[in-house]
Design an enzyme around this catalytic site. Structure first.
Site, PDB file in Angstrom:
ATOM      1  N   GLU A 276      17.968  44.608  80.305  1.00 33.44           N
ATOM      2  CA  GLU A 276      17.054  43.447  80.323  1.00 33.44           C
ATOM      3  C   GLU A 276      17.777  42.132  80.629  1.00 33.44           C
ATOM      4  OE1 GLU A 276      14.510  43.409  76.822  1.00 33.44           O
ATOM      5  OE2 GLU A 276      13.487  45.212  77.495  1.00 33.44           O
TER       6      GLU A 276
ATOM      7  N   GLU B  28      12.467  52.261  78.832  1.00 31.71           N
ATOM      8  CA  GLU B  28      11.930  51.849  77.523  1.00 31.71           C
ATOM      9  C   GLU B  28      10.422  51.747  77.662  1.00 31.71           C
ATOM     10  OE1 GLU B  28      13.518  48.537  75.267  1.00 31.71           O
ATOM     11  OE2 GLU B  28      15.519  48.883  76.087  1.00 31.71           O
TER      12      GLU B  28
HETATM   13  O1  AHR Z   1      13.493  48.568  71.799  1.00 32.36           O
HETATM   14  C1  AHR Z   1      13.699  47.318  71.205  1.00 32.36           C
HETATM   15  C2  AHR Z   1      14.175  46.269  72.186  1.00 32.36           C
HETATM   16  O2  AHR Z   1      13.184  46.055  73.142  1.00 32.36           O
HETATM   17  C3  AHR Z   1      15.393  46.625  73.016  1.00 32.36           C
HETATM   18  O3  AHR Z   1      16.582  46.321  72.375  1.00 32.36           O
HETATM   19  C4  AHR Z   1      15.233  45.760  74.228  1.00 32.36           C
HETATM   20  O4  AHR Z   1      15.825  46.308  75.361  1.00 32.36           O
HETATM   21  C5  AHR Z   1      13.743  45.556  74.345  1.00 32.36           C
HETATM   22  O5  AHR Z   1      13.411  44.215  74.477  1.00 32.36           O
END
Ligand code: AHR
Length: 506
Positions: free
Chosen positions: A175, A294
């Site tokens: 990110e 994610e």
């Molecule tokens: O999954 C929690 C957080 O969400 C992770 O650390 C990040 O990559 C995202 O913003």
């Protein structure tokens, strides 16, 4: 009121693409109790000789997870991987800048690789491109993947790990578009760094596959231009661009929340278009695929953030308890991933334990399956072979966030080897049932089907330590009549239908 009826056309002659097993990945971050008392707890009654929670390992194997991404997440952007290797007594306690917690480093790379073997998942590692650079990333690949005879590989051997871990999948940071990220960069800055790091990492191990960071979500102001710029720099040296998305119910707007898959569809299709645009611009036939590394439901509105926290070790962070609606949404997001299986080749449900987890644990206590565990595990078990071009026609309804949407969303996979047609369907209407017809002329030998349904009159029902199986999918059989199958989908419900069949002789 007229009956609400949908129709799903499936035929093995119309395949979208192979379902990559890596679509059923998970994510373990050094955050809250994701690692400590999540997967690792040496004093737990079920602990293995290596200190892993045996009860959690069993649930992970049951979940069918195929890949585990590690160690972050935001955590990775201030992480020194060297802190997590070597004699346990020498490991340093650090302040984790992402979540303002104490990191003991008791669990690190070698423990993770060993855990991944025990859990039967493929390891996927992220390198720190927030506060570190090319050389540290190369050192990590050398430590993890080179056999022997170099500084880092011999260091690994001196740590008691003779064989290399042979990690194939690597994320180039995490990110990096997000202002919250330690070492946040512009697309130009990150694109250049990612390209040079990728080039160097491949010289250490040419067999690795690399994921460039895409946007943190599709609402980011830089979304799409970020992907275009980053891929412009990295096109020739990476294999995937990442996507992240978390969904939550806002107020009492259940209809929009149930339709979260609409947003995931649009997000995926926009990134595919952007990646293909860059390939065209580069006059290249190379296809950049997508790593949705994610995704989940996450009640971010309830998360006060990470600043001003007292420094604690493994604090309880974002331990959301998921209900029936959340499970239906997760089932719908898996449908969306399968409907794009031609381009989404890696996906990681975030996260595995406690932290917005599939699994919840108590220190020294029980481990149990959250509601969202079930659609994940069933889909991972049934979705094999190829994803089919499943064409759906049926009723639509209005939502606040997405306008008019299809009430039913469905995906289908065909496993020719085992002769199993699997259909995954979600009724996204919050109040009304839909009858789904699936003609099976292309599968003339099919006679019956098993339907697993996740639905409850109480959309807020949850699983807890004292009632761990309050919400589970219920199985029933359905007869195939007049060459087809009819299944009633109650309001807000998720279904996995498996049909044993031979393919029509052509
Ligand atoms: O999954 C929690 C957080 O969400 C992770 O650390 C990040 O990559 C995202 O913003």
């Amino acid at each position: 009121m007229p009956e609400r009826r949908a129709h799903l056309a499936v035929d093995p002659a119309f395949a979208l693409g192979a379902v990559d097993r890596r679509l059923f990945g998970t994510f373990i971050e050094h955050m809250g109790r994701g690692v400590y008392t999540g997967i690792y707890e040496p004093d737990h009654p079920t602990a293995t000789a290596d200190g892993f929670r045996g009860d959690v390992l069993e649930l992970v194997r049951e979940s069918g997870a195929t890949v585990a991404r590690y160690p972050g997440g935001n955590f990775v952007s201030a992480y020194r991987w060297e802190d997590g290797v070597g004699p346990p007594a020498d490991r340093r306690r650090r302040i984790d800048l992402a979540w303002r917690s104490i990191e003991t480093n008791e669990f690190g790379l070698n423990e993770f690789a060993q855990w991944a073997r025990a859990a039967e998942v493929e390891p996927m590692l992220a390198v720190n491109l927030g506060t570190r650079g090319i050389l540290e990333a190369c050192d990590l690949v050398e430590y993890a993947n080179v056999g022997r005879g170099t500084a880092q590989s011999d260091l690994r051997i001196s740590h008691g790990v003779k064989d290399p871990h042979e990690v194939r999948l690597w994320c180039l940071g995490n990110e990096m578009d997000g202002p919250w990220q330690i070492g946040h960069r512009t697309a130009e800055e990150y694109g250049r760094l990612a390209a040079e790091t990728a080039k160097a990492m491949r010289r250490v191990d040419p067999a690795i596959e690399l994921v460039a960071c895409g946007s943190s979500n599709s609402r980011m102001p830089t979304f799409a231009s970020w992907e275009a710029t980053v891929l412009d720099h990295t096109h020739d040296v990476v294999d995937y661009i990442s996507l992240h998305a978390y969904y939550e119910q806002r107020g009492d707007d259940v209809a929009s929340f149930l339709a979260s898959g609409v947003d995931m569809d649009r997000f995926i299709e926009s990134v595919v278009a952007t990646a293909d645009h860059v390939s065209a611009k580069h006059r290249s036939r190379k296809q950049i695929n997508l790593a949705f590394d994610e995704w989940n439901v996450w009640y971010e509105q309830d998360f006060p953030g990470r600043a001003d926290e007292t420094l604690r070790q493994a604090p309880r962070l974002i331990e959301d308890t998921f209900n029936v609606t959340d499970a239906v949404v997760v089932g719908g997001l898996l449908v969306s991933l399968l409907r794009h299986a031609d381009r989404v080749k890696v996906a990681c449900q975030a996260q595995l334990a406690n932290v917005i987890g599939l699994i919840r644990t108590e220190p020294d206590g029980a481990a149990w399956r959250q509601t969202i565990f079930h659609p994940f595990a069933v889909t991972a078990r049934l979705a094999h072979g190829v994803a089919l071009r499943a064409e759906l026609t049926g009723p639509r309804h209005e939502t606040i966030q997405f306008g008019e949407v299809d009430s039913v969303s469905a995906a289908a996979t065909w496993d020719a080897e085992r002769g199993v047609l699997a259909v995954f369907a979600v009724n996204r209407h919050p109040d009304e049932a839909v009858t789904l017809d699936i003609p099976l002329a292309a599968f003339p030998s099919a006679t019956s089907a098993t339907v697993l349904t996740l639905h409850d009159d109480d959309l807020r029902a949850v699983n807890t330590a004292s009632d761990p199986d309050r919400v589970v999918p219920r199985a029933h059989t359905a007869e195939i009549a007049d060459g087809g199958l009819t299944v009633v989908l109650p309001r807000a419900s998720w279904h996995a239908i498996s049909i044993t069949a031979e393919r029509r002789a052509s």
